[in-house]
Motif scaffolding. Sequence first.
Motif, PDB file in Angstrom:
ATOM      1  N   LYS A  82       0.803  -1.227   0.000  1.00 15.31           N
ATOM      2  CA  LYS A  82       0.000   0.000   0.000  1.00 15.31           C
ATOM      3  C   LYS A  82       0.836   1.276   0.000  1.00 15.31           C
ATOM      4  CE  LYS A  82      -3.576  -2.349   2.731  1.00 15.31           C
ATOM      5  NZ  LYS A  82      -4.315  -2.351   4.025  1.00 15.31           N
ATOM      6  N   SER A  83       2.139   1.177   0.234  1.00 18.04           N
ATOM      7  CA  SER A  83       2.961   2.377   0.406  1.00 18.04           C
ATOM      8  C   SER A  83       4.257   2.274  -0.382  1.00 18.04           C
ATOM      9  CB  SER A  83       3.297   2.582   1.888  1.00 18.04           C
ATOM     10  OG  SER A  83       2.127   2.635   2.678  1.00 18.04           O
ATOM     11  N   ASN A  84       4.770   3.409  -0.814  1.00 18.95           N
ATOM     12  CA  ASN A  84       6.065   3.506  -1.480  1.00 18.95           C
ATOM     13  C   ASN A  84       6.578   4.933  -1.331  1.00 18.95           C
ATOM     14  OD1 ASN A  84       5.087   5.120  -3.935  1.00 18.95           O
ATOM     15  ND2 ASN A  84       3.781   3.291  -4.038  1.00 18.95           N
ATOM     16  N   ILE A  85       7.810   5.204  -1.788  1.00 20.22           N
ATOM     17  CA  ILE A  85       8.411   6.511  -1.533  1.00 20.22           C
ATOM     18  C   ILE A  85       7.768   7.632  -2.346  1.00 20.22           C
ATOM     19  CG2 ILE A  85      10.608   5.445  -0.916  1.00 20.22           C
ATOM     20  CD1 ILE A  85      11.720   6.623  -3.584  1.00 20.22           C
ATOM     21  N   LEU A  86       7.058   7.307  -3.416  1.00 20.26           N
ATOM     22  CA  LEU A  86       6.351   8.345  -4.161  1.00 20.26           C
ATOM     23  C   LEU A  86       5.169   8.867  -3.362  1.00 20.26           C
ATOM     24  CD1 LEU A  86       6.275   6.762  -7.748  1.00 20.26           C
ATOM     25  CD2 LEU A  86       7.741   8.615  -6.959  1.00 20.26           C
ATOM     26  N   GLU A  87       4.426   7.956  -2.769  1.00 23.83           N
ATOM     27  CA  GLU A  87       3.225   8.317  -2.024  1.00 23.83           C
ATOM     28  C   GLU A  87       3.547   8.779  -0.596  1.00 23.83           C
ATOM     29  OE1 GLU A  87       0.185   8.389  -3.155  1.00 23.83           O
ATOM     30  OE2 GLU A  87       0.249   7.238  -5.009  1.00 23.83           O
ATOM     31  N   ASN A  88       4.625   8.265  -0.026  1.00 23.43           N
ATOM     32  CA  ASN A  88       4.895   8.488   1.397  1.00 23.43           C
ATOM     33  C   ASN A  88       6.307   9.003   1.623  1.00 23.43           C
ATOM     34  OD1 ASN A  88       2.966   5.826   1.286  1.00 23.43           O
ATOM     35  ND2 ASN A  88       2.406   7.206   2.960  1.00 23.43           N
ATOM     36  N   ALA A  89       6.415  10.272   1.992  1.00 20.67           N
ATOM     37  CA  ALA A  89       7.713  10.850   2.338  1.00 20.67           C
ATOM     38  C   ALA A  89       8.320  10.127   3.539  1.00 20.67           C
ATOM     39  CB  ALA A  89       7.556  12.337   2.635  1.00 20.67           C
ATOM     40  N   GLU A  90       7.474   9.578   4.397  1.00 17.68           N
ATOM     41  CA  GLU A  90       7.972   8.852   5.569  1.00 17.68           C
ATOM     42  C   GLU A  90       8.884   7.707   5.158  1.00 17.68           C
ATOM     43  OE1 GLU A  90       6.290   6.722   9.660  1.00 17.68           O
ATOM     44  OE2 GLU A  90       4.928   7.029   7.949  1.00 17.68           O
ATOM     45  N   LEU A  91       8.480   6.920   4.147  1.00 17.69           N
ATOM     46  CA  LEU A  91       9.312   5.825   3.675  1.00 17.69           C
ATOM     47  C   LEU A  91      10.562   6.340   2.981  1.00 17.69           C
ATOM     48  CD1 LEU A  91       6.782   3.204   2.234  1.00 17.69           C
ATOM     49  CD2 LEU A  91       7.632   3.473   4.556  1.00 17.69           C
ATOM     50  N   ASP A  92      10.433   7.464   2.302  1.00 22.51           N
ATOM     51  CA  ASP A  92      11.557   8.041   1.579  1.00 22.51           C
ATOM     52  C   ASP A  92      12.674   8.445   2.535  1.00 22.51           C
ATOM     53  OD1 ASP A  92      13.158   9.107  -0.390  1.00 22.51           O
ATOM     54  OD2 ASP A  92      11.890  10.845  -0.800  1.00 22.51           O
ATOM     55  N   PHE A  93      12.340   9.117   3.644  1.00 21.76           N
ATOM     56  CA  PHE A  93      13.349   9.666   4.544  1.00 21.76           C
ATOM     57  C   PHE A  93      13.682   8.763   5.720  1.00 21.76           C
ATOM     58  CE2 PHE A  93      12.435  13.321   2.075  1.00 21.76           C
ATOM     59  CZ  PHE A  93      13.520  14.173   2.201  1.00 21.76           C
ATOM     60  N   PHE A  94      12.688   8.073   6.266  1.00 23.17           N
ATOM     61  CA  PHE A  94      12.917   7.294   7.488  1.00 23.17           C
ATOM     62  C   PHE A  94      13.236   5.823   7.209  1.00 23.17           C
ATOM     63  CE2 PHE A  94      10.367  10.911   8.940  1.00 23.17           C
ATOM     64  CZ  PHE A  94      11.132  11.356  10.006  1.00 23.17           C
ATOM     65  N   GLY A  95      13.123   5.402   5.957  1.00 25.10           N
ATOM     66  CA  GLY A  95      13.473   4.037   5.606  1.00 25.10           C
ATOM     67  C   GLY A  95      12.443   3.014   6.063  1.00 25.10           C
ATOM     68  N   TYR A  96      12.719   1.743   5.772  1.00 26.56           N
ATOM     69  CA  TYR A  96      11.789   0.671   6.145  1.00 26.56           C
ATOM     70  C   TYR A  96      12.484  -0.675   6.000  1.00 26.56           C
ATOM     71  CZ  TYR A  96      11.345   0.106   1.074  1.00 26.56           C
ATOM     72  OH  TYR A  96      11.624  -0.088  -0.266  1.00 26.56           O
ATOM     73  N   MET A  97      11.839  -1.686   6.528  1.00 32.10           N
ATOM     74  CA  MET A  97      12.275  -3.060   6.339  1.00 32.10           C
ATOM     75  C   MET A  97      11.050  -3.919   6.113  1.00 32.10           C
ATOM     76  SD  MET A  97      14.624  -5.572   8.746  1.00 32.10           S
ATOM     77  CE  MET A  97      13.480  -5.574  10.121  1.00 32.10           C
ATOM     78  N   SER A  98      11.093  -4.764   5.094  1.00 36.17           N
ATOM     79  CA  SER A  98       9.981  -5.675   4.827  1.00 36.17           C
ATOM     80  C   SER A  98      10.515  -7.092   4.778  1.00 36.17           C
ATOM     81  CB  SER A  98       9.307  -5.324   3.490  1.00 36.17           C
ATOM     82  OG  SER A  98       8.310  -6.278   3.172  1.00 36.17           O
ATOM     83  N   THR A  99      10.019  -7.934   5.684  1.00 40.57           N
ATOM     84  CA  THR A  99      10.440  -9.335   5.729  1.00 40.57           C
ATOM     85  C   THR A  99       9.231 -10.259   5.760  1.00 40.57           C
ATOM     86  OG1 THR A  99      10.546  -9.269   8.146  1.00 40.57           O
ATOM     87  CG2 THR A  99      12.578  -8.786   6.946  1.00 40.57           C
ATOM     88  N   GLU A 100       8.100  -9.750   5.323  1.00 41.95           N
ATOM     89  CA  GLU A 100       6.870 -10.536   5.390  1.00 41.95           C
ATOM     90  C   GLU A 100       6.975 -11.757   4.493  1.00 41.95           C
ATOM     91  OE1 GLU A 100       2.050  -9.973   4.774  1.00 41.95           O
ATOM     92  OE2 GLU A 100       3.428  -8.384   4.179  1.00 41.95           O
ATOM     93  N   GLU A 101       6.637 -12.909   5.023  1.00 34.35           N
ATOM     94  CA  GLU A 101       6.728 -14.158   4.265  1.00 34.35           C
ATOM     95  C   GLU A 101       5.834 -14.104   3.028  1.00 34.35           C
ATOM     96  OE1 GLU A 101       6.214 -18.985   4.926  1.00 34.35           O
ATOM     97  OE2 GLU A 101       5.293 -17.577   6.306  1.00 34.35           O
ATOM     98  N   GLY A 102       6.404 -14.510   1.892  1.00 30.69           N
ATOM     99  CA  GLY A 102       5.630 -14.531   0.662  1.00 30.69           C
ATOM    100  C   GLY A 102       5.531 -13.171   0.015  1.00 30.69           C
ATOM    101  N   SER A 103       6.134 -12.164   0.612  1.00 26.76           N
ATOM    102  CA  SER A 103       6.083 -10.826   0.054  1.00 26.76           C
ATOM    103  C   SER A 103       7.491 -10.390  -0.305  1.00 26.76           C
ATOM    104  CB  SER A 103       5.438  -9.869   1.054  1.00 26.76           C
ATOM    105  OG  SER A 103       5.283  -8.594   0.491  1.00 26.76           O
ATOM    106  N   LEU A 104       7.647  -9.110  -0.526  1.00 25.80           N
ATOM    107  CA  LEU A 104       8.933  -8.555  -0.888  1.00 25.80           C
ATOM    108  C   LEU A 104       9.826  -8.424   0.349  1.00 25.80           C
ATOM    109  CD1 LEU A 104      10.718  -7.040  -3.016  1.00 25.80           C
ATOM    110  CD2 LEU A 104       9.562  -4.964  -2.266  1.00 25.80           C
ATOM    111  N   SER A 105      11.013  -9.009   0.295  1.00 29.84           N
ATOM    112  CA  SER A 105      11.972  -8.867   1.387  1.00 29.84           C
ATOM    113  C   SER A 105      13.017  -7.840   0.974  1.00 29.84           C
ATOM    114  CB  SER A 105      12.644 -10.211   1.700  1.00 29.84           C
ATOM    115  OG  SER A 105      11.718 -11.116   2.242  1.00 29.84           O
ATOM    116  N   THR A 106      12.992  -6.697   1.612  1.00 28.60           N
ATOM    117  CA  THR A 106      13.935  -5.647   1.250  1.00 28.60           C
ATOM    118  C   THR A 106      14.116  -4.703   2.426  1.00 28.60           C
ATOM    119  OG1 THR A 106      14.445  -3.938  -0.398  1.00 28.60           O
ATOM    120  CG2 THR A 106      12.158  -4.089   0.322  1.00 28.60           C
TER     121      THR A 106
END
Length: 352
Positions: A82-106
């Motif tokens: 639901k979110s990416n750096i285009l839509e959300n400045a929060e992800l752009d500046f504060f970063g993130y981690m995704s490790t959800e099984e079956g999803s994108l790990s980055t």
Amino acid sequence: MSITATMVFEASELNRDEKMGNNILTIKKLSYGNKILAFISRNAIRHYLFYTLNRLYPEDWKEAAVTVPKNSKEAIQFDLKKSNILENAELDFFGYMSTEEGSLSTVRKAPLGITKALSFEEWRGDMAFYANPEMAKRSGTTPNPYQKEEFFGIFKYSVTIDEDRIGKDSWIISNGETEFSEGTLKISLEATKKKKNDSGKILFVRNLEKISETEYKHEKGKVIIKENDNQKTINFIVDDEVKEKRIKQILEVLQNGLVYHASTEHECIIPLFMIVAKVKIPAPIFHHKLSIDFDVSPMRITKENIEDLLSNEYIESIYLKDSPSKLTIEPFQTNIPKSQKIDDLITKEDKK
């Protein structure tokens, strides 16, 4: 280019620690030499920086969506469906981690670096006694007394902005498929191998206009897809004007104050002194060298200290702000260009 800023402010120790002995609320503190210093955690500074940005600029700094844990073992993470750096400045500046099984790990390392806020003066064991007589009176019960460790003094914290990493992000998808329909790019991920009936997870990038089979335009930037063998790279690129706007908003908030509310106390972290520099690398070069002369009134940052701060060869230009009635800067000499406004540190060449 990058930006680093160090702020000095006066406040109470608001970021509390664990309860000790069930009824003593402690402050966060650490040892430095033979002193015990109070501090406010990096997480707390991050929280109230984003909270202030969200209050002032709700459309530009809206909260990014998060996942809902299905059990106690799952962590709460930002939801990249639901979110990416285009839509959300929060992800752009504060970063993130995704490790959800079956999803994108980055993992996106935060381009915005934040230090803990550390006190200049030592904690001397101050403690106060409190109770809740008003609530107890209403309920006809006995007041519940408790104690709180207290600290009031001068703190410093630093922020860095890595402009080379702002506005750029990539998702690497193996064995996935993309499909565009009605302004939405649908990214189907590879099914998890542990579950035979799992059809995989789907990420959505919305509000796009198709330019070609590999490029899509968004009001705040663009998405470019590159494919190599069975691997797709989804590249997000934020427009320079949007990047500049987001950086300016952060600098404005740092300069004018963060709203801070904790442990029933409400404060605003407003700088008594602020030094901001355009630098070659994103390092908090002023943080550990900054000192204050407390033996005069108003307090001051000495000529020797400010010239020492500015001796670093990473510095390209600077912006300084003090509080003449509270914390001043002694006259000093430097050949480094000075900016009259904090926005002047953001130039066109920095946005390349």
